[in-house]
Write an enzyme that holds these catalytic residues in place. Sequence first.
Site, mmCIF file in Angstrom:
data_model
loop_
_atom_site.group_PDB
_atom_site.id
_atom_site.type_symbol
_atom_site.label_atom_id
_atom_site.label_comp_id
_atom_site.label_asym_id
_atom_site.label_seq_id
_atom_site.Cartn_x
_atom_site.Cartn_y
_atom_site.Cartn_z
ATOM 1 N N GLY A 47 0.796 -1.230 0.000
ATOM 2 C CA GLY A 47 0.000 0.000 0.000
ATOM 3 C C GLY A 47 0.829 1.281 0.000
ATOM 4 N N ASP A 93 6.670 -4.515 14.624
ATOM 5 C CA ASP A 93 5.226 -4.516 14.883
ATOM 6 C C ASP A 93 4.978 -3.358 15.844
ATOM 7 O OD1 ASP A 93 2.666 -4.871 15.895
ATOM 8 O OD2 ASP A 93 2.807 -7.058 15.845
ATOM 9 N N TYR A 232 -11.957 4.481 13.828
ATOM 10 C CA TYR A 232 -10.847 4.934 12.976
ATOM 11 C C TYR A 232 -10.722 6.460 13.058
ATOM 12 C CZ TYR A 232 -8.112 5.463 8.655
ATOM 13 O OH TYR A 232 -7.162 5.792 7.723
ATOM 14 N N VAL A 269 -7.505 6.177 -1.085
ATOM 15 C CA VAL A 269 -6.497 5.492 -1.892
ATOM 16 C C VAL A 269 -6.877 4.027 -2.149
ATOM 17 C CG1 VAL A 269 -4.017 5.069 -2.091
ATOM 18 C CG2 VAL A 269 -4.829 6.972 -0.694
ATOM 19 N N LYS A 270 -6.618 3.594 -3.368
ATOM 20 C CA LYS A 270 -6.904 2.197 -3.743
ATOM 21 C C LYS A 270 -5.873 1.274 -3.115
ATOM 22 C CE LYS A 270 -8.808 3.503 -8.106
ATOM 23 N NZ LYS A 270 -8.612 3.908 -9.420
ATOM 24 N N THR A 271 -6.174 0.798 -1.915
ATOM 25 C CA THR A 271 -5.283 -0.160 -1.244
ATOM 26 C C THR A 271 -6.163 -1.235 -0.609
ATOM 27 O OG1 THR A 271 -5.406 1.017 0.864
ATOM 28 C CG2 THR A 271 -3.603 1.644 -0.612
HETATM 29 P P1 NDP Z 1 -2.925 -1.185 3.859
HETATM 30 O O1 NDP Z 1 -3.908 -1.991 4.615
HETATM 31 O O2 NDP Z 1 -2.613 -1.534 2.455
HETATM 32 O O3 NDP Z 1 -1.540 -1.118 4.638
HETATM 33 C C1 NDP Z 1 -1.485 -0.990 6.018
HETATM 34 C C2 NDP Z 1 -0.090 -1.390 6.453
HETATM 35 O O4 NDP Z 1 0.001 -1.247 7.862
HETATM 36 C C3 NDP Z 1 0.221 -2.867 6.130
HETATM 37 O O5 NDP Z 1 1.562 -2.959 5.732
HETATM 38 C C4 NDP Z 1 0.006 -3.524 7.478
HETATM 39 O O6 NDP Z 1 0.739 -4.720 7.653
HETATM 40 C C5 NDP Z 1 0.559 -2.445 8.368
HETATM 41 N N1 NDP Z 1 0.237 -2.680 9.780
HETATM 42 C C6 NDP Z 1 -0.973 -2.862 10.360
HETATM 43 N N2 NDP Z 1 -0.822 -3.093 11.673
HETATM 44 C C7 NDP Z 1 0.506 -3.042 11.934
HETATM 45 C C8 NDP Z 1 1.296 -3.200 13.087
HETATM 46 N N3 NDP Z 1 0.759 -3.484 14.291
HETATM 47 N N4 NDP Z 1 2.645 -3.060 12.986
HETATM 48 C C9 NDP Z 1 3.221 -2.772 11.806
HETATM 49 N N5 NDP Z 1 2.533 -2.659 10.655
HETATM 50 C C10 NDP Z 1 1.189 -2.782 10.730
HETATM 51 O O7 NDP Z 1 -3.478 0.307 3.970
HETATM 52 P P2 NDP Z 1 -2.997 1.716 3.364
HETATM 53 O O8 NDP Z 1 -1.727 1.585 2.637
HETATM 54 O O9 NDP Z 1 -4.171 2.296 2.693
HETATM 55 O O10 NDP Z 1 -2.801 2.525 4.716
HETATM 56 C C11 NDP Z 1 -1.584 3.148 5.086
HETATM 57 C C12 NDP Z 1 -1.879 4.306 6.011
HETATM 58 O O11 NDP Z 1 -2.665 5.278 5.304
HETATM 59 C C13 NDP Z 1 -2.706 3.935 7.241
HETATM 60 O O12 NDP Z 1 -2.229 4.646 8.352
HETATM 61 C C14 NDP Z 1 -4.109 4.417 6.877
HETATM 62 O O13 NDP Z 1 -4.886 4.677 8.003
HETATM 63 C C15 NDP Z 1 -3.783 5.661 6.085
HETATM 64 N N6 NDP Z 1 -4.859 6.121 5.237
HETATM 65 C C16 NDP Z 1 -5.284 5.364 4.179
HETATM 66 C C17 NDP Z 1 -6.319 5.828 3.368
HETATM 67 C C18 NDP Z 1 -6.798 5.062 2.188
HETATM 68 O O14 NDP Z 1 -7.743 5.553 1.516
HETATM 69 N N7 NDP Z 1 -6.234 3.909 1.851
HETATM 70 C C19 NDP Z 1 -6.978 7.117 3.643
HETATM 71 C C20 NDP Z 1 -6.459 7.837 4.777
HETATM 72 C C21 NDP Z 1 -5.422 7.344 5.522
HETATM 73 P P3 NDP Z 1 0.112 -6.198 7.257
HETATM 74 O O15 NDP Z 1 0.325 -6.330 5.760
HETATM 75 O O16 NDP Z 1 0.932 -7.128 8.068
HETATM 76 O O17 NDP Z 1 -1.331 -6.168 7.630
#
Ligand code: NDP
Length: 313
Positions: A47, A93, A232, A269-271
């Site tokens: 992501g 983590d 959230y 974002v597309k994730t």
């Molecule tokens: P993803 O779910 O693709 O990525 C989230 C990442 O966080 C993954 O790598 C996940 O690991 C990791 N993660 C979760 N818990 C933990 C932990 N305890 N320790 C370490 N890593 C952890 O989401 P996004 O890329 O979309 O999100 C990234 C950030 O952007 C987040 O903070 C999200 O809140 C923020 N955000 C996203 C938006 C969106 O539209 N996508 C909008 C606004 C904010 P694992 O693969 O192991 O689960």
Amino acid sequence: MNPQERAKERREKRLQEISLLRTIPYSEHHRWWTPETIAVVTGANRGIGYEITRQLAMHGLTVILTSRDSVVGLETTKVLQEGGLNVVFHQLDVIDPLSIKTFSEWVEQTYGGIDILVNNAGVSFNLGSDNSVENADNVIATNYYGTKNMIQAMIPLMRPSAAGARIVNVSSRLGRLNGRRNRIEDVKLRQELNNDESLSEELIDGTVENFLKQTKDGSWVSGGWPKSNTDYAVSKLAVNAYTRLMGKILSDRPEGHKIYINCYCPGWVKTAMTNWVGNISAEDGADTGVWLALLPGQPATGKFFAERREISF
Ligand code: NDP
């Protein structure tokens, strides 16, 4: 054109401007970093975090890609290394104090410290109109306490430099204190959180702990919390408030020891988090985070950004 269409048009225009801005290379004069500059990105195996890692490494920094799952993290790192990028893996983590401690010791022994921290790791369990708070403990622990604990662990490791170290927190407009649609209803609490004189760690922690208590006894429903993506939104509201607080606390540091801290909303974002239904790519979502991490000169601190512009909290 209705207001939504106008907003969409404005957003698309701004995204076009940003993709043009991205093609302009940083001049020698603005490049304060070198290949020895160390950036740490949390939750970087996929992501937005993966994209921030890739883009920072493309700019010539050394990036530590961290992931809670070592197998996945190592595989992702290998892909970036094979592309010629200076990316190193370490397990992290953000909700596990032992993992943070092990990481901190490793980074200190290996590099003597870091220059940039991007707190990207996050979770969300609310999809669409579903507004479950079953996972509220996990959401608050990861998004707020994970971010806060990483900041506290990394500040002592931030290397002195003329350009100053940087902390970027990936947050969300859903956590806006004064947002029109999704805010805390309690005016007094909002004012206290908004006012630099009354803002404190105790106030932020007390607010999230009160929310968590109410999720256990069911009273959160009428507790006046943000209506959409409630747990959230509370977690990101806390991240924003903590960014402002730390901006103020860190601003006292002397020249050469400065640490600039800001947060930003990447957009929708597309994730995996949005089940891929956002309206922009992870590459675009990473942009403002990378821009904030690399800002030349004396950057702003304790502020909230989106699409490379300051926005209100
Ligand atoms: P993803 O779910 O693709 O990525 C989230 C990442 O966080 C993954 O790598 C996940 O690991 C990791 N993660 C979760 N818990 C933990 C932990 N305890 N320790 C370490 N890593 C952890 O989401 P996004 O890329 O979309 O999100 C990234 C950030 O952007 C987040 O903070 C999200 O809140 C923020 N955000 C996203 C938006 C969106 O539209 N996508 C909008 C606004 C904010 P694992 O693969 O192991 O689960």
